[in-house]
Design an enzyme around this catalytic site. Structure first.
Site, PDB file in Angstrom:
ATOM      1  N   ILE A  33       0.974  -1.067   0.023  1.00 15.27           N
ATOM      2  CA  ILE A  33       0.116  -0.167  -0.011  1.00 15.27           C
ATOM      3  C   ILE A  33       0.874   1.260   0.056  1.00 15.27           C
ATOM      4  CG2 ILE A  33      -1.923   1.243   1.382  1.00 15.27           C
ATOM      5  CD1 ILE A  33      -2.853  -1.367   2.227  1.00 15.27           C
ATOM      6  N   HIS A  34       1.296   1.532  -1.051  1.00 14.22           N
ATOM      7  CA  HIS A  34       2.367   2.491  -1.270  1.00 14.22           C
ATOM      8  C   HIS A  34       1.576   4.136  -1.320  1.00 14.22           C
ATOM      9  CE1 HIS A  34       2.218   1.634  -5.696  1.00 14.22           C
ATOM     10  NE2 HIS A  34       2.407   2.871  -5.772  1.00 14.22           N
TER      11      HIS A  34
END
Lengths: 85, 539
Positions: free
Chosen positions: A14-15
């Site tokens: 989850i950047h």
């Protein structure tokens, strides 16, 4: 409360940018959306907290949705996870 | 008036006002306040102002570098909206009765440390983003409007050191000169300064706390000195020199359109080294015969994810179309060593120059390589493209490259995408490639000597180590013997050989290179006309 588990398939987890999009998505609903990983949880409308979970590719997260529109919210968030993570 | 000396990397002169870029955090003082609510209101106004700045930056970046690269500013905007972050600031102001700037700075540090402490390189790098937004917010809150890299007037940039991505982000039209405390003659800042015709001094022993933005300064890249708060005499002297330089440039302009030919009639191709689409204009302005080195890694720097095939294709196509019939040699990805990019997750290496870089990454991670090759092959139909592979040490590497190229071509054929077969050549920048250049010449269409790396590998001197600048002899006879060997082996098999490293622009060696039989010299756009002048003087 609605709940689902999800295994992250995106290479970098989850950047930043998708996390930002998730915040936007979660804000559409009245319900509170929580992301839980290894006992740590973050409210999905809080960007830095979500990023702070350090969710990586292959990690399993639990997503909990609670509130008036939880059915619709859960469905929307699930679809979002599938197309972004 | 204070004068300092440094090492000049581009011999030009500039007069103007200074912008100091500080990497370290701004020094914010803790103050006790009587009315915390006033401070909270200050933060609220600051957030609004910062959001507007970021929106403007985002819109500018979308136009200049595309939406994907611009997204970083969107993320910064979202971070600035973060409830936890803002609540932490407000709580601190109210609980400790401190000034807004201090609360922002401390909260920024805390959040940034949280990211820095994570066991994920990607998230670690986000610490810098938090620092960045906090610094912006401190500036907005304190009313200090100086916005880092986005200064309004053409200025002299003073910094401790500049990273390649910082230099890339700046608007080149607004830079009068670079003055840095650190940096080496072969760093990217230096190379960029030479390419953009910008006077630059490195290794200047400045105390950055005593230099302030807005000060007037004169940078003299000929004498290697910078004068802050100069007196009238110094300014007049500098203006006079600038005028003289301009007259010299004027003379060179007269060489435009002339051939690169010696008095005895030998022609040499003089091409341009460029690092981005924006530089194509410089190349054409200076009458480049083609592009001898397009450093494609600039597409990968200053962003947080890989450029897509489509983005790359558009960039290559644009360069090819702008250059028309002229040859454009695009070098495939040369990341690693001194050019690090977070999202490649290359990890820390003890010896990056001898490490995982350039073609080694491409052969180990063929997905990255294939995306670039697909974009390149798709672009072939828009102009005169040649592809060049960096850091070759063996014939096996060339065979592996050709195998991957074969797969890419097969895929494109299946998808019925048209392409032409481009010229394919290699960089000669390792002593190994020199020694087997006879064999390599049979496999490729051309050689281009990367003298910077070839010199560092041959002389065992780290380009980034400024202590070694005195030992770095670019005219070392070993290098010249190697260039002769490379040229001879290329010609033996009917191929051409050029030089695209810094040495190609060294006017003291031009005659030697021409006599060696070098076919092409690829240099910074600003060096094309001086080089033409030199070639036309050779008998």
């Amino acid at each position: 409360m609605q709940k689902f588990d999800y295994v992250i398939k995106d290479e970098v987890g989850i950047h930043a940018r998708p996390a930002g999009l998730l915040v936007k998505e979660a804000k559409k609903y009245q319900s509170e959306v929580r992301i839980v990983k290894d006992g740590k949880s973050a409210v999905a409308t809080k960007l830095m907290a979500v990023m702070g979970l350090g969710v990586k590719c292959g990690d399993t997260v639990a997503v909990e949705v609670e509130g008036a529109d939880e059915d619709a919210a859960c469905e929307g968030i699930k679809a979002f996870f599938e197309s972004n993570f | 008036m204070v004068k300092f000396y440094g090492k000049p990397v581009y011999k030009g002169i500039a007069v103007g006002s200074v912008v100091v870029l500080k990497n370290e955090d701004q020094k914010v003082k803790r103050r006790k306040v009587d009315s915390p609510e006033e401070e909270v209101a200050k933060v609220e106004r600051g957030v609004k102002m910062a959001q507007e700045q970021l929106q403007a930056l985002y819109e500018k970046a979308v136009v200049e570098v595309g939406e994907t690269s611009a997204a970083i500013f969107e993320v910064h905007q979202m971070m600035l909206e973060d409830e936890d972050y803002l609540d932490a600031i407000y709580n601190m102001i109210r609980a400790e009765q401190v000034n807004a700037e201090y609360a922002v700075a401390v909260t920024g540090d805390n959040f940034s440390e949280m990211f820095a402490g994570m066991d994920d390189d990607y998230m670690k790098a986000r610490a810098a983003d938090v620092k960045d937004i906090s610094n912006r917010l401190v500036q907005c809150v304190s009313g200090n409007q100086e916005d880092g890299l986005n200064f309004k007037e053409p200025s002299i940039i003073v910094a401790d050191d500049l990273s390649p991505s910082e230099t890339v982000q700046m608007d080149k039209k607004k830079i009068l000169a670079f003055v840095t405390v650190h940096g080496s003659a072969n760093s990217h800042t230096s190379i960029l300064a030479r390419m953009m015709n910008i006077p630059a001094l490195i290794g200047v022993p400045l105390d950055l706390d005593k230099i302030h933005s807005g000060m007037k300064a004169v940078v003299d890249g000929v004498q290697g000195e910078v004068v802050f708060e100069p007196n009238e005499f110094v300014c007049e002297e500098a203006e006079r020199k600038i005028k003289k330089e301009q007259e010299k440039l004027q003379l060179l302009q007269e060489l435009k359109g002339k051939e690169n030919v010696t008095l005895s009639g030998r022609k040499v191709n003089v091409y341009a080294n460029i690092g981005g689409i924006g530089d194509v204009g410089y190349a054409l302005e200076n009458d480049a015969g083609g592009v001898g080195l397009f450093r494609s890694e600039f597409l990968y720097l200053g962003r947080d994810d890989f450029p897509t095939e489509e983005e790359q294709f558009q960039a290559y196509r644009q360069v090819l179309q702008t250059m028309g019939e002229k040859k454009v040699i695009i070098r495939t990805l040369d990341i690693g060593a001194d050019k690090q990019v977070d999202y490649f997750n290359l990890g820390k290496e003890d010896n990056p120059a001898l490490g995982y870089r350039a073609i080694r990454i491409c052969l180990k991670q063929p997905d990255i390589f294939k995306t670039q090759l697909r974009a390149l092959f798709r672009a072939t139909v828009y102009g005169n493209l040649s592809i060049m592979y960096p850091m070759i040490t063996s014939t096996e590497e060339v065979e592996k490259i050709y195998a991957i190229v074969g797969e890419v071509k097969e895929e494109l054929r299946k998808e019925q995408i048209t392409f032409k077969d481009p010229e394919q050549g290699i960089m000669i920048e390792t002593p190994a490639a020199v020694m087997i250049s006879d064999k390599l010449a049979q496999m490729v269409d051309f050689f281009s000597v990367g003298t910077n790396d070839l010199t560092q590998y041959t002389l065992a001197i780290d380009r980034q180590n400024e202590k070694l600048d005195d030992f770095y002899n670019p005219h070392h006879e070993a290098i010249l013997a190697m260039i002769q060997m490379i040229t001879d082996n290329a010609h033996k098999h009917g191929k051409w050989a050029g030089i695209c490293g810094e040495l190609g622009a060294d006017l003291e060696l031009t005659e030697k290179f021409v006599k060696m039989g070098i076919d092409e010299l690829s240099v910074s756009p600003s060096m094309i006309l001086p080089l033409r002048k030199r070639i036309r003087e050779i008998s």
